[in-house]
Scaffold this motif. Structure first.
Motif, mmCIF file in Angstrom:
data_model
loop_
_atom_site.group_PDB
_atom_site.id
_atom_site.type_symbol
_atom_site.label_atom_id
_atom_site.label_comp_id
_atom_site.label_asym_id
_atom_site.label_seq_id
_atom_site.Cartn_x
_atom_site.Cartn_y
_atom_site.Cartn_z
ATOM 1 N N VAL A 354 0.746 -1.177 0.051
ATOM 2 C CA VAL A 354 0.166 0.037 0.162
ATOM 3 C C VAL A 354 0.907 1.293 -0.040
ATOM 4 C CG1 VAL A 354 -2.009 -0.994 1.193
ATOM 5 C CG2 VAL A 354 -0.223 -0.064 2.506
ATOM 6 N N GLN A 389 -3.520 -2.552 7.036
ATOM 7 C CA GLN A 389 -4.578 -2.877 6.169
ATOM 8 C C GLN A 389 -4.960 -1.767 5.226
ATOM 9 O OE1 GLN A 389 -7.681 -4.397 8.221
ATOM 10 N NE2 GLN A 389 -7.768 -2.755 9.872
ATOM 11 N N GLU A 390 -5.568 -1.804 4.058
ATOM 12 C CA GLU A 390 -5.920 -0.747 3.447
ATOM 13 C C GLU A 390 -7.533 -0.702 3.393
ATOM 14 O OE1 GLU A 390 -5.213 0.926 -1.166
ATOM 15 O OE2 GLU A 390 -4.980 -1.437 -0.575
ATOM 16 N N VAL A 395 -5.094 4.267 4.757
ATOM 17 C CA VAL A 395 -4.387 3.103 5.297
ATOM 18 C C VAL A 395 -4.281 3.173 6.647
ATOM 19 C CG1 VAL A 395 -2.149 2.033 5.077
ATOM 20 C CG2 VAL A 395 -3.122 3.139 2.768
ATOM 21 N N HIS A 467 -5.024 7.764 1.609
ATOM 22 C CA HIS A 467 -4.197 7.245 0.524
ATOM 23 C C HIS A 467 -3.384 8.217 -0.442
ATOM 24 C CE1 HIS A 467 -5.434 3.079 0.290
ATOM 25 N NE2 HIS A 467 -6.769 3.359 0.626
#
Length: 480
Positions: A354, A389-390, A395, A467
């Protein structure tokens, strides 16, 4: 001059001006109407005048009717003049017995029928020696080559107009006074909210920032002003509260920084004093003194660097904004933490790669500080779990340990500067208390957020970072 006085003067002035204009128009209209009636009386008096002068053959003025039954008004005057303007015969119509010396109008020399006059009928106003005004009609030439003069006094007309003037004066003065009193009352009622605003402003100037204008009604101009003033006061109060809180934080920050710097400076001064007292002649003491001085100076340098970083972030200095592979940053930080404490169980769930937009070095500092916080505040070997995790817009990085955790009070102050959960502020359980404060400042500069999650056991810190924005596609190469 006050606003109240100006409004009062303008209102009364406009009302008075309107009344005066109405008075003048009314006076002129009535005067014209009465004068027309007097002219009609002149025509009706002509037959009686001819009969009274005892002369036949006088031409009757147009529209006259000797049999109409109207008598000449009291004080009317009739005369027959020759061509030189000398009165041949004259008669005054008197209805009051015994009245002497009746008023006679003063006639000009150039009447119709005279040597210097013309031919026809003329109507004009004239006065007597006693001041009585007449409405005069002169007809000439007569059959005897002279001028017939008929005059009706304007006494009743003057009395009527005088009564009208008196009535208009009384009405104008009364209405102006009434309008002034009513305007004064309305101005007082209308300006009362402004007086309330003035009292509120005075209280605020005295230091009571919680005061507000009541009531604030949006349906009036003054009400809108009150609403705007209340909004401004709320902003001012919030600004003052923020300033007070900022000053409190600054004082606490300076006090804590001074407290943190005092210990290494005292240690350096002590070892320098030991060196001055002869440690330079004892190799073991000299080596220990130099080592401790270096350690304390290094510790003080780290603290100063942290303070400078927080100061730059507080000033809003922009960080680098480049796409950063956060998965790689977290993986490197976890590997470094495993090297520092090999016995600790440290697992990482990083998922797929990510990216975020930010400063790679500062984001690495965030992860290092979170892992350092877990290492320092939990017993040796306590498992620590890192998860990346996204989500749809962020994020999410979480660092959770299985240690004693944080109570609600500690969690609420965990990101304050120089705050330690240990009441004794012992440095064995932590550093200067800036680690999580630096984490919060860096994440805030990246547009994200950080918080302590409420968990049943251990401590879990969650970091959210937006993001990275999508980069525009490069333009196609020009055709070859």
């Amino acid at each position: 001059m006050s606003l109240r006085a100006r409004l009062l003067f303008v209102t009364v002035g406009l009302v008075t001006l309107g009344l005066l204009i109405a008075d003048v128009v009314t006076y002129r209209a009535l005067s014209s109407s009465l004068l027309e009636r007097v002219d009609e009386q002149l025509v009706q008096t002509s037959q009686a005048a001819v009969a009274a002068l005892g002369s036949d053959g006088f031409p009757m003025p147009d529209g006259s009717d000797g049999g109409s039954g109207y008598g000449p008004p009291a004080g009317s005057y009739a005369a027959l003049l020759d061509e030189s303007g000398t009165v041949v015969r004259a008669h005054s119509f008197e209805y009051e017995p015994g009245q002497q010396n009746p008023a006679v109008p003063q006639l000009p020399p150039d009447l119709p029928g005279s040597t210097n006059g013309g031919v026809g009928t003329t109507t004009f106003s004239a006065s007597s020696d006693g001041g009585t005004r007449f409405r005069v009609e002169a007809v000439g030439p007569t059959p005897n080559a002279g001028t017939l003069v008929i005059a009706v006094p304007l006494t009743e007309m003057g009395e009527t107009l005088g009564r009208l003037l008196a009535i208009e004066a009384l009405v104008t003065i009364g209405v102006a006074l009434t309008a002034g009193a009513l305007a004064l009352w309305l101005v007082k009622v209308g300006l009362r909210p402004l007086e309330t605003m003035g009292a509120t402003a005075g209280a605020i100037a005295a230091g009571d920032l919680s005061r507000r204008v009541e009531p604030a009604d949006d349906t009036t101009e003054i009400g809108k002003l009150g609403t705007s003033l209340n909004a401004m006061l709320a902003q001012i109060e919030a600004a003052f509260e923020e300033r007070r809180a900022s000053e409190d934080r600054l004082r606490r920050f300076v006090g804590d920084a001074s407290h943190e710097l005092r210990t290494p400076i005292t240690s350096i001064r002590g070892y320098a004093e030991l060196f001055r007292r002869g440690a330079d002649t004892r190799p073991d003491d000299l080596a220990r003194s130099m080592s401790r001085i270096e350690a304390e100076a290094e510790r003080m340098g780290v603290l100063v660097d942290d303070l400078l970083l927080l100061a730059r972030l507080d000033q809003g200095r922009p960080l680098e904004r480049e796409p950063v592979d956060l998965t790689t940053v977290v993986s490197d930080a976890v590997d470094a933490a495993r090297v520092i404490e090999p016995d600790r169980v440290l697992d990482a769930d990083l998922g797929s790669s990510v990216s975020v937009a930010g400063d790679a070095g500062r984001l690495r500092q965030v992860v290092d500080n979170l892992l350092e916080n877990a290492r320092v505040h939990t017993p040796a070997g306590t498992p620590t779990h890192v998860r990346l995790q996204e989500e749809a817009s962020d994020v999410v990085l979480t660092v959770a340990d299985e240690g004693p955790g944080m109570d609600a009070e500690v969690a609420a102050k965990a990101f304050e500067r120089f705050y330690r959960g240990d009441p004794a502020r012992a440095r064995s359980t932590g550093g200067a208390g800036l680690g999580l404060a630096i984490v919060a400042a860096i994440i805030d500069a990246h547009g994200g957020s950080v918080r302590v999650l409420d968990t049943e056991s251990g401590a879990t810190i969650e970091v959210r970072i937006p993001h990275a924005p999508a980069r525009p596609a490069p333009p196609p190469p020009p055709p070859g």
